[in-house]
Design a protein around this motif. Sequence first.
Motif, PDB file in Angstrom:
ATOM      1  N   LEU A  22       0.833  -1.137   0.172  1.00 51.97           N
ATOM      2  CA  LEU A  22      -0.153   0.099  -0.004  1.00 51.97           C
ATOM      3  C   LEU A  22       0.959   1.196   0.020  1.00 51.97           C
ATOM      4  O   LEU A  22       0.595   2.159  -0.609  1.00 51.97           O
ATOM      5  N   ALA A  23       1.986   1.101   0.715  1.00 53.05           N
ATOM      6  CA  ALA A  23       2.945   2.431   0.761  1.00 53.05           C
ATOM      7  C   ALA A  23       3.671   2.578  -0.600  1.00 53.05           C
ATOM      8  O   ALA A  23       3.682   3.797  -1.463  1.00 53.05           O
ATOM      9  N   LEU A  24       3.767   1.534  -1.475  1.00 54.78           N
ATOM     10  CA  LEU A  24       4.207   1.497  -2.741  1.00 54.78           C
ATOM     11  C   LEU A  24       3.194   2.158  -3.794  1.00 54.78           C
ATOM     12  O   LEU A  24       3.228   3.055  -4.515  1.00 54.78           O
ATOM     13  N   LEU A  25       1.824   1.984  -3.639  1.00 60.06           N
ATOM     14  CA  LEU A  25       0.939   2.449  -4.252  1.00 60.06           C
ATOM     15  C   LEU A  25       0.728   4.018  -4.010  1.00 60.06           C
ATOM     16  O   LEU A  25       0.483   4.830  -4.906  1.00 60.06           O
ATOM     17  N   GLU A  26       0.731   4.335  -2.797  1.00 60.27           N
ATOM     18  CA  GLU A  26       0.696   5.635  -2.364  1.00 60.27           C
ATOM     19  C   GLU A  26       1.631   6.441  -2.964  1.00 60.27           C
ATOM     20  O   GLU A  26       1.442   7.518  -3.506  1.00 60.27           O
ATOM     21  N   ALA A  27       3.076   5.966  -2.888  1.00 55.60           N
ATOM     22  CA  ALA A  27       4.244   6.495  -3.703  1.00 55.60           C
ATOM     23  C   ALA A  27       3.753   6.958  -5.236  1.00 55.60           C
ATOM     24  O   ALA A  27       4.100   8.133  -5.706  1.00 55.60           O
ATOM     25  N   LEU A  28       3.115   5.971  -5.679  1.00 54.43           N
ATOM     26  CA  LEU A  28       2.770   6.072  -7.188  1.00 54.43           C
ATOM     27  C   LEU A  28       1.936   7.113  -7.464  1.00 54.43           C
ATOM     28  O   LEU A  28       1.669   7.912  -8.265  1.00 54.43           O
ATOM     29  N   GLN A  29       0.804   7.131  -6.443  1.00 54.56           N
ATOM     30  CA  GLN A  29      -0.076   8.109  -6.500  1.00 54.56           C
ATOM     31  C   GLN A  29       0.394   9.603  -6.241  1.00 54.56           C
ATOM     32  O   GLN A  29      -0.083  10.665  -6.945  1.00 54.56           O
ATOM     33  N   GLN A  30       1.377   9.955  -5.574  1.00 52.82           N
ATOM     34  CA  GLN A  30       1.766  10.927  -5.293  1.00 52.82           C
ATOM     35  C   GLN A  30       3.005  11.602  -6.404  1.00 52.82           C
ATOM     36  O   GLN A  30       3.983  12.500  -6.266  1.00 52.82           O
ATOM     37  N   HIS A  31       3.186  10.729  -7.519  1.00 53.78           N
ATOM     38  CA  HIS A  31       4.030  10.816  -8.647  1.00 53.78           C
ATOM     39  C   HIS A  31       5.642  10.897  -7.951  1.00 53.78           C
ATOM     40  O   HIS A  31       6.197  12.089  -8.329  1.00 53.78           O
ATOM     41  N   VAL A  32       5.771  10.041  -6.934  1.00 55.57           N
ATOM     42  CA  VAL A  32       7.264  10.213  -6.353  1.00 55.57           C
ATOM     43  C   VAL A  32       8.218   9.939  -7.611  1.00 55.57           C
ATOM     44  O   VAL A  32       9.374  10.551  -7.651  1.00 55.57           O
ATOM     45  N   ILE A  33       7.856   9.069  -8.682  1.00 60.72           N
ATOM     46  CA  ILE A  33       8.631   8.647  -9.718  1.00 60.72           C
ATOM     47  C   ILE A  33       7.937   9.107 -11.113  1.00 60.72           C
ATOM     48  O   ILE A  33       6.894   9.401 -11.082  1.00 60.72           O
ATOM     49  N   GLU A  34       8.961   9.229 -12.212  1.00 60.75           N
ATOM     50  CA  GLU A  34       8.251   9.429 -13.406  1.00 60.75           C
ATOM     51  C   GLU A  34       7.886   8.082 -14.027  1.00 60.75           C
ATOM     52  O   GLU A  34       8.140   7.043 -13.204  1.00 60.75           O
ATOM     53  N   HIS A  35       7.425   8.083 -15.470  1.00 55.49           N
ATOM     54  CA  HIS A  35       7.141   6.667 -15.929  1.00 55.49           C
ATOM     55  C   HIS A  35       8.111   6.269 -16.403  1.00 55.49           C
ATOM     56  O   HIS A  35       8.543   6.158 -17.615  1.00 55.49           O
TER      57      HIS A  35
END
Length: 389
Positions: A22-35
Motif C-alpha cells: 500500500l505504501a508503494l501504491l501511495e508513492a505512485l499516486q503521489q508521483h514520486v517517480i516518472e514513468h
Amino acid sequence: MLIDFFLHLKSSRLPVSIKEFLALLEALQQHVIEHSLDDFYVLSRAILVKDETNFDKFDRAFGEYFRGVEALPGMDVLIPEEWLKRAMKKHLTDAERAQLEKLGWDKLMETFKQRLAEQKERHSGGSKWIGTGGSSPFGHGGTHPEGIRVGGRSENRSAVKVWEQREYRNLDDNVELGTRNIKLALRRLRRFARQGAPEELDLEGTIAGTARNAGWLDLHLRPERHNAVKVLLFLDIGGSMDDHIRVCEELFSACRSEFKHLEHYYFHNCVYDYLWKDNRRRHSERVPTHDVMHKYGNDYKLIFVGDAAMSPYELVQPNGSIEFNNAEPGAIWLRRLTETWPHAIWLNPESEHAWQYRQSTSLIHNLLGGRMFPLTLDGLERGMRLLSK
C-alpha cells in the motif's frame, strides 16, 4: 494493476507485506517517480525489501515479471568501437585452445628475452611475437593459457607475469552502504574489556558509594568498555581484485568501526618480502614483512582478504611474483605468517563453488588448513566463529 506483481514477489519467497504494498501504491499516486521502469525498480525495492540479503532475490523476481516490457533500442544506433575491436581478435575453438602449449617458467622467461631482442615492429593477431589479440604467450588482449602480459588490461587473467607498473588506489573506509550486516557478522568476534582513563559514569558504583556515604553524593567513574580483540587485516589490491572493490571497502569500513585495535596492510596476489600501508607510496614506503611479524604479538587475529586468483608459480616458484623477482615463493611466506599468528583465516570474495577451478585457490586453501571462507554474511559468521575460539 500491481496485485499480480505483489503476488509474484510472495511466490518468490520475498517477505513483502500488504502495508508495504500500500505504501508503494501511495508513492505512485503521489508521483514520486516518472514513468520509467528503472525508477519503479528503485522505488519498489526501497519500499518492499527490508533486508539487503534479499536484494538478489528481488532482482530475479522483478526481472522475471517485467521481462520484455521495454522495447530494445533501434538497430540504427552506431556500433560501439569496442565491439569492432573485439571482433578483430583471433577467436579460437576449444580444441585450438587445448593445443596451445604451456612453455613452463624457465622457457617462458628465456623466450620472452629472445622476443624482446628480435622484435622490431608492432604485431597483432599472431602466435609468436609480442602483440595483441592473438595466441602468442606475450602481449595482451589475446588467448593463451600461460604468458606474460605486456601493457593493456587483464581479460583472461592467465598471465604469470605483468610487464608494467600498476598503480592501485586505497580502499575507502567510510563506505556505509552495505556495512550494517557486515558489522553484525563481525560482532561475533568480540571480547570486551574496560581499559584506559576512567571517563564513563559508573551508575551502580555511584549509587552504592552514595548509600555507604550516608546520602552524600559519591561519584564513581570507570574506563569505557571496548572490544579488546586485536585484528591484523591484510588486503589484496589491484588486478582481479578490482572486481571486488565495493565489497572490500564495505568490509574495511565495518572493521574500522568495530575493532579499536585494528592494523591493516596491502599486498598484491600473495604476501612476499614486503607490505605497504598506502598504495600511492607502495614503491617508496613499503614495510618489510619480517618487521610486521616482529611488531605485532601472536594475540592478534590475522585476516587475509583476496580472491586467491593468481598463477600457481607465485606460490611455488622463486621469482614467481607477477610484479618483481621474489627470493622465496609465496607458500613459504604464508606458512610463516600462519605460524606467527595461529588465529588466521582467508576471506575470498569469489563464489565458493568456483574455488575448485583455480589451482592457486586450492593451494592457498590447503596451506591455511581449510580456513578459507567466502566474503558473504554466512562466510563472515563462520570465519568469526572460528577466530573467536
